[in-house]
Design an enzyme around this catalytic site. Structure first.
Site, PDB file in Angstrom:
ATOM      1  N   TYR A  35       0.866  -1.190   0.000  1.00 15.88           N
ATOM      2  CA  TYR A  35       0.000   0.000   0.000  1.00 15.88           C
ATOM      3  C   TYR A  35       0.896   1.232   0.000  1.00 15.88           C
ATOM      4  CZ  TYR A  35      -4.303   2.612   0.803  1.00 15.88           C
ATOM      5  OH  TYR A  35      -5.348   3.482   0.689  1.00 15.88           O
TER       6      TYR A  35
ATOM      7  N   LYS B 212     -20.723 -20.166 -10.036  1.00 13.55           N
ATOM      8  CA  LYS B 212     -19.959 -20.038 -11.272  1.00 13.55           C
ATOM      9  C   LYS B 212     -18.534 -19.592 -10.962  1.00 13.55           C
ATOM     10  CE  LYS B 212     -20.970 -20.223 -15.766  1.00 13.55           C
ATOM     11  NZ  LYS B 212     -21.909 -21.120 -16.418  1.00 13.55           N
TER      12      LYS B 212
ATOM     13  N   GLU C 132     -23.942 -14.099 -18.056  1.00 12.90           N
ATOM     14  CA  GLU C 132     -24.592 -15.290 -17.517  1.00 12.90           C
ATOM     15  C   GLU C 132     -26.066 -15.038 -17.257  1.00 12.90           C
ATOM     16  OE1 GLU C 132     -24.353 -19.268 -16.295  1.00 12.90           O
ATOM     17  OE2 GLU C 132     -22.739 -18.007 -17.072  1.00 12.90           O
ATOM     18  N   ASP C 133     -26.901 -15.959 -17.718  1.00 12.98           N
ATOM     19  CA  ASP C 133     -28.328 -15.959 -17.363  1.00 12.98           C
ATOM     20  C   ASP C 133     -29.024 -14.637 -17.671  1.00 12.98           C
ATOM     21  OD1 ASP C 133     -27.931 -18.522 -16.560  1.00 12.98           O
ATOM     22  OD2 ASP C 133     -27.942 -18.117 -14.415  1.00 12.98           O
TER      23      ASP C 133
ATOM     24  N   ASP D  14     -24.157 -19.054 -21.671  1.00  9.67           N
ATOM     25  CA  ASP D  14     -25.389 -19.757 -22.054  1.00  9.67           C
ATOM     26  C   ASP D  14     -25.430 -20.010 -23.556  1.00  9.67           C
ATOM     27  OD1 ASP D  14     -26.466 -19.714 -19.401  1.00  9.67           O
ATOM     28  OD2 ASP D  14     -26.881 -17.604 -19.685  1.00  9.67           O
TER      29      ASP D  14
ATOM     30  N   GLY E 193     -33.538 -19.932 -28.569  1.00  8.20           N
ATOM     31  CA  GLY E 193     -33.064 -18.835 -27.733  1.00  8.20           C
ATOM     32  C   GLY E 193     -31.555 -18.729 -27.830  1.00  8.20           C
ATOM     33  N   ALA E 194     -30.935 -18.264 -26.743  1.00  6.91           N
ATOM     34  CA  ALA E 194     -29.491 -18.027 -26.752  1.00  6.91           C
ATOM     35  C   ALA E 194     -28.709 -19.296 -27.065  1.00  6.91           C
ATOM     36  CB  ALA E 194     -29.063 -17.460 -25.396  1.00  6.91           C
ATOM     37  N   ALA E 195     -28.993 -20.381 -26.356  1.00  5.48           N
ATOM     38  CA  ALA E 195     -28.235 -21.613 -26.552  1.00  5.48           C
ATOM     39  C   ALA E 195     -28.491 -22.207 -27.935  1.00  5.48           C
ATOM     40  CB  ALA E 195     -28.600 -22.624 -25.469  1.00  5.48           C
TER      41      ALA E 195
ATOM     42  N   ASN F 261     -33.183 -28.411 -18.395  1.00  7.52           N
ATOM     43  CA  ASN F 261     -32.807 -28.716 -17.029  1.00  7.52           C
ATOM     44  C   ASN F 261     -33.762 -28.032 -16.049  1.00  7.52           C
ATOM     45  OD1 ASN F 261     -30.989 -30.251 -15.597  1.00  7.52           O
ATOM     46  ND2 ASN F 261     -29.187 -29.095 -16.232  1.00  7.52           N
TER      47      ASN F 261
ATOM     48  N   ASN G 116     -21.717 -27.148 -19.112  1.00  8.80           N
ATOM     49  CA  ASN G 116     -20.857 -26.036 -19.521  1.00  8.80           C
ATOM     50  C   ASN G 116     -19.564 -25.937 -18.731  1.00  8.80           C
ATOM     51  OD1 ASN G 116     -23.093 -25.511 -21.057  1.00  8.80           O
ATOM     52  ND2 ASN G 116     -23.217 -23.350 -20.536  1.00  8.80           N
TER      53      ASN G 116
END
Length: 484
Positions: free
Chosen positions: A113, A168, A210-211, A236, A270-272, A362, A392
């Site tokens: 510091y 995650k 994510e999500d 995803d 969708g996304a996947a 899932n 994943n």
């Protein structure tokens, strides 16, 4: 699909009359109630009574209460405590920050510091790229969410998403020694999310989205990739696509078919679903039919969003129409990233010989894997309690490890394919069979193999860019010729 699960692991502290069969009778009672005993520990004992800690898997929270009631109903048995082991694991959160070097004395403090830290700050101000080397930036990822599409739970919001983002981050550290931190944003406005992530980016070496619900996630990822100088990865989308391609590579070996030849039906756009289809096309798939809620996407229909419009233009070359069940007839491969219980035995039976079924919704897949296995040659799910889990975690820790090691600033299709090939290669030819097409998430070789493959692909891309920059431009060549 209602099987006892580690997600509903409980510990019951039970007191019962002492005797030679005391513990075995308790185990039988739990089993008769439909739970699975995983551990039995005698925690206290007297001449007349014994206290036993029973650890077991239940089906649900309600089932856990039923198991406790079944034990309490036995003569002489007292249930003192029922502890939910999943909630206990999350008590206080799953992460902490620990200094890498101890601060033992004034000398340490002065270098870590003030005043010593000022020298390092000035060095970075003069050369910002050194932040990767001299700060946490070189090994730290932001796990960013708005809580709009969390697991199978839907739009539960930023605060409720934190346990998932903590998990995650723990996986990043466990499998690839990447430091990651949850960044749960209390907004679902696209522009606000982009602005916030850009503002906090200096401390991170990469962003893992994510999500975040589609279609908003597509715009957020695209803009952040354009406007940041660090890699942005929507797990995803691309994590799912990488592991799906890896599993399909090996499944096709099992059934003796080629990617370019098989007819693939993807449920879920969708996304996947979008990312899977794009990566399969990049790898050479030619016969893909994408299905949304209303059935097959095809050129004869007008779509209001750009992603379905792209799918209509780039898939389904034969113009197949109909419901998911109808277009699945005769297909070689089913990939589901959609909703539970869409298909039954009859639909799988009508697929081609040597069919491959990846039912990845899932926690409940598009078709019961036990039923699917009666007719399909290879079956995979996203669940840990069936063979061939497409998870994943096989991709994202090693993928970011490779990006950070290479100092990459962007993500390319060759990197995604390289990661898939690396995962697939972790199952040796002599190990490959219908029940083992994808390595375990605990295989220590996976993250290392993915990291090396991604770093190599990133280095090749950098070398190619440098070669293009170094090569004379057409105008330059013309000027050099005139000068000569």
């Amino acid at each position: 699909m209602a099987n006892p699960s580690p997600g509903y692991s409980i510990q019951l502290r039970v007191e019962a009359p002492a005797g030679a069969t005391a513990t075995s009778e308790l185990v039988v009672a739990v089993a008769e109630a439909g739970a699975v005993v995983t551990a039995v520990d005698v925690s206290e004992s007297t001449g007349a009574r014994v206290q036993v800690d029973l650890t077991c898997y239940a089906v649900s929270a309600e089932h856990a209460a039923e198991v406790a009631a079944a034990l309490a109903a036995r003569e002489g048995v007292v249930v003192h405590e029922v502890a939910d082991r999943t909630f206990r694991l999350h008590q206080g959160g799953k992460l902490e920050i620990v200094p890498k070097t101890p601060l033992r004395n004034r000398d340490d403090l002065s270098r870590a510091y003030t005043p010593g830290v000022a020298r390092v700050c000035l060095a970075i101000a003069e050369r910002p790229a050194d932040a990767r080397r001299l700060t946490v930036k070189g090994n730290t990822i932001a796990v960013v969410t708005d809580g709009s599409a969390v697991l199978g739970l839907g739009n539960i919001g930023a605060t409720a998403s934190i346990p998932v983002m903590e998990g995650k981050a723990a996986l990043f550290k466990q499998f690839a020694d990447v430091d990651a931190w949850p960044v749960a944003l209390d907004t679902q406005d696209t522009e606000e999310i982009i602005s916030i992530v850009k503002a906090l980016a200096p401390v991170y070496g990469g962003v893992n989205l994510e999500d975040i619900a589609a279609p908003r996630c597509f715009e957020i990822e695209r803009r952040l990739r354009e406007e940041l100088d660090i890699p942005v990865f929507h797990d995803d989308q691309h994590g799912t696509a990488i592991v799906t391609l890896a599993a399909l590579m090996n499944a096709l070996k099992v059934v003796g078919k080629r990617l370019a030849d098989v007819r693939i039906v993807v449920s879920g756009v969708g996304a996947a679903g979008n990312a899977i289809i794009q990566l399969l096309i990049a790898e050479g798939a030619r016969h893909i039919v994408a299905c949304g809620r209303s059935g097959a996407i095809h050129r004869g229909e007008q779509y209001t969003d750009e992603h379905r419009t792209w799918l209509a233009a780039n898939t389904n070359p034969d113009g197949v129409t109909g419901t998911l069940a109808e277009v699945l007839a005769g297909a070689d491969v089913f990939i589901g990233v959609s909703a539970p219980n869409l298909l039954g035995e009859a639909e799988i039976e009508r697929m081609a010989d040597g069919a491959i079924v990846f039912a990845m919704a899932n926690p409940d897949p598009e078709v019961d894997p036990v039923i699917a296995a009666r007719h399909a040659a290879v079956v995979a799910t996203g669940r840990s309690d069936f063979p061939n889990q497409i998870n994943n975690v096989l991709a994202f820790p090693g993928f970011f490890r490779g990006l950070l090691d290479a100092g990459a600033v962007d993500i390319t299709s060759p990197m995604l394919v390289a990661a898939a090939e690396a995962i697939a290669s972790c199952v040796r030819e002599d190990e490959l069979n219908a029940s083992y097409i994808i390595p375990s998430v605990f295989d220590p070789n996976v993250a290392r193999a993915v990291a090396e493959a991604v770093a190599d692909a990133a280095d090749r891309a950098t070398s190619a860019d440098e070669g293009r920059d170094a090569a004379p431009k057409p105008a330059d060549q013309a000027r050099e010729g005139a000068a000569a």
